[in-house]
Design a protein around this motif. Structure first.
Motif, PDB file in Angstrom:
ATOM      1  N   VAL A 199       1.596   6.757  -6.857  1.00  0.00           N
ATOM      2  CA  VAL A 199       0.554   7.718  -7.233  1.00  0.00           C
ATOM      3  C   VAL A 199       1.045   9.145  -7.065  1.00  0.00           C
ATOM      4  N   TYR A 211     -12.566  10.823  -4.663  1.00  0.00           N
ATOM      5  CA  TYR A 211     -12.437  10.327  -6.045  1.00  0.00           C
ATOM      6  C   TYR A 211     -13.585  10.846  -6.918  1.00  0.00           C
ATOM      7  N   LEU A 227      -5.786   8.976  -3.015  1.00  0.00           N
ATOM      8  CA  LEU A 227      -5.295   7.808  -2.282  1.00  0.00           C
ATOM      9  C   LEU A 227      -4.413   8.194  -1.096  1.00  0.00           C
ATOM     10  N   VAL A 283       0.983   4.170  -2.859  1.00  0.00           N
ATOM     11  CA  VAL A 283       0.795   5.599  -2.573  1.00  0.00           C
ATOM     12  C   VAL A 283       1.958   6.413  -3.129  1.00  0.00           C
ATOM     13  N   VAL A 289       0.834  -1.213   0.000  1.00  0.00           N
ATOM     14  CA  VAL A 289       0.000   0.000   0.000  1.00  0.00           C
ATOM     15  C   VAL A 289       0.863   1.255   0.000  1.00  0.00           C
ATOM     16  N   GLY A 309     -12.290   8.385   0.802  1.00  0.00           N
ATOM     17  CA  GLY A 309     -11.660   8.099  -0.481  1.00  0.00           C
ATOM     18  C   GLY A 309     -12.655   8.111  -1.629  1.00  0.00           C
ATOM     19  N   THR A 360      -6.655   9.529   1.549  1.00  0.00           N
ATOM     20  CA  THR A 360      -7.404   8.437   2.182  1.00  0.00           C
ATOM     21  C   THR A 360      -6.563   7.726   3.229  1.00  0.00           C
TER      22      THR A 360
END
Length: 409
Positions: free
Chosen positions: A124, A262, A270, A121, A117, A258, A273
């Motif tokens: 992104v 979005y 993200l 992140v 995860v 999130g 979130t």
């Protein structure tokens, strides 16, 4: 001669008894001999006061030691959190494989999930960094024009002066900012060290936590083992229930935030979130702060309308968390009054910063559950006097009657 000796002996016994009785009355504070009467309420308050002082000194010493050993204390707390979360998974896997293998698989699998995860992140953020820079530059211009218009009517000179002050502050305090960044790097090293220590401890806690507890009980006196066992089990039930419940609450808040970000097209949905997920571990405070950061991002990139919608999420998420999620999810843990939660978070943040704010509420919940357990199921009554009456002086023996002349030999 015998009459005189016997008379002196009787008088001597009577005199000694009277002196002892008088001393006892002075210690009792009746006022008959001292002239300073002391009420029973004041004596009881004084007896409780010095006990509270002793307890306060012990608590202060414990917090002082925890402050000196903050890295070890935080690592132990994280190990307990990991144990509370992964113990059910390890128990489930232990039905199909050896327990040691089940523990290793559960810890490594969870660690790989978290690292995955974090990597997603980072990818992104790196992918949106170029576009995000242009959007922030345009967003700052929109914010400036918005402040210059209705209803604020700020002049362009004021805005230019503010930007100049910010630039001058950064240039004048560049060395301080660099040292703060280096200090943050040192903190990151400490964080990694504490995380490794927490994983190491959690490996043994999940594998043989019951053996640790039995070993600790054997160190206690025989009469203290049952109260310690009940208190420890109540504390663990509360801590594990609170930890699992707050993770579910944080995940629910993060998913809702999130989806909203979005749908609204806010950049960095993200990462924001993930920020909401970790911030929700601080009750009443963390979630609004995370959504405040999301509001600033929305204001700089999408304008005031989207920012107001994101700001409204603070109220919606707060009401959902306080009236739906906490009563349903945290029903197996101790439910504290919101005033107690707020005071605990503020006191914890004053004592230990963000770490204290995270730790405060579960520790207060554990303490309250232990007190409730010990009060609900008291142990056997001791054969001696009650501890609550240990400060009361013994009642004096009745003064023997002085023999009369006719009764003396």
């Amino acid at each position: 001669m015998r009459y005189v000796v016997g008379n002196r002996s009787s008088r001597g016994v009577w005199s000694v008894t009277k002196a002892r009785t008088a001393g006892t009355e002075v210690r009792r504070g009746t006022g008959e001999h001292t002239g300073v009467p002391v009420s029973r309420g004041l004596r009881v308050a004084a007896a409780h006061a010095w006990r509270l002082l002793v307890v306060g000194v012990v608590v202060y010493v414990i917090f002082a030691l925890l402050g000196k050993l903050q890295l070890v204390a935080v690592a132990l707390f994280l190990a307990l959190v990991v144990t509370a979360v992964l113990r059910p998974l390890a128990d489930l896997l232990a039905r199909r494989m050896p327990r040691t293998v089940a523990v290793i698989v559960s810890i490594l699998g969870s660690l790989l999930l978290v690292l995955g995860v974090m990597a997603l992140v980072g990818r992104v953020v790196a992918g949106e960094s170029g576009q995000l820079g242009h959007e922030f530059a345009g967003g700052l211009g929109r914010i400036e024009r918005w402040l210059e218009g209705s209803p604020f009517h700020l002049s362009h000179a004021v805005m230019s002066n503010l930007q100049g002050k910010v630039a001058n502050f950064v240039s004048d305090h560049r060395s301080v900012l660099i040292s703060s960044a280096l200090s943050g790097a040192g903190r990151a090293v400490e964080f990694v060290t504490g995380l490794v220590l927490a994983l190491f401890c959690s490996l043994f806690f999940i594998r043989s936590g019951d053996k640790f507890w039995r070993w600790f009980q054997e160190l206690m006196p025989q009469g203290a083992r049952d109260p310690w066992d009940r208190a420890g089990r109540a504390a663990w039930r509360t801590f594990a229930g609170y930890t699992r419940g707050i993770i579910i609450v944080a995940a629910t808040n993060a998913i809702l935030v999130g989806i909203a970000l979005y749908v609204l097209g806010v950049p960095l949905a993200l990462p924001l979130t993930l920020l909401e997920f970790f911030a929700a571990f601080i009750p009443l405070v963390g979630s609004p702060v995370a959504l405040g950061v999301a509001t600033v991002v929305a204001l700089a990139t999408k304008g005031p309308v989207v920012a107001i919608i994101v700001l409204a999420l603070i109220v919606v998420i707060g009401q959902l968390e306080g009236h739906v999620l906490h009563p349903l999810v945290l029903s197996w843990a101790v439910r504290l009054h919101p005033v107690v939660v707020a005071l605990s978070v503020i006191a914890g943040s004053i004592l230990a910063g963000v770490t204290g704010a995270v730790v405060a509420v579960p520790m207060v919940s554990v303490a309250w559950s232990v007190i409730s357990e010990l009060r609900a199921r008291p142990g056997p009554e001791p054969s001696g006097p009650s501890p609550g009456h240990a400060s009361d002086p013994p009642e004096p023996h009745p003064e023997p009657a002085r023999p009369s002349r006719a009764e003396e030999p």
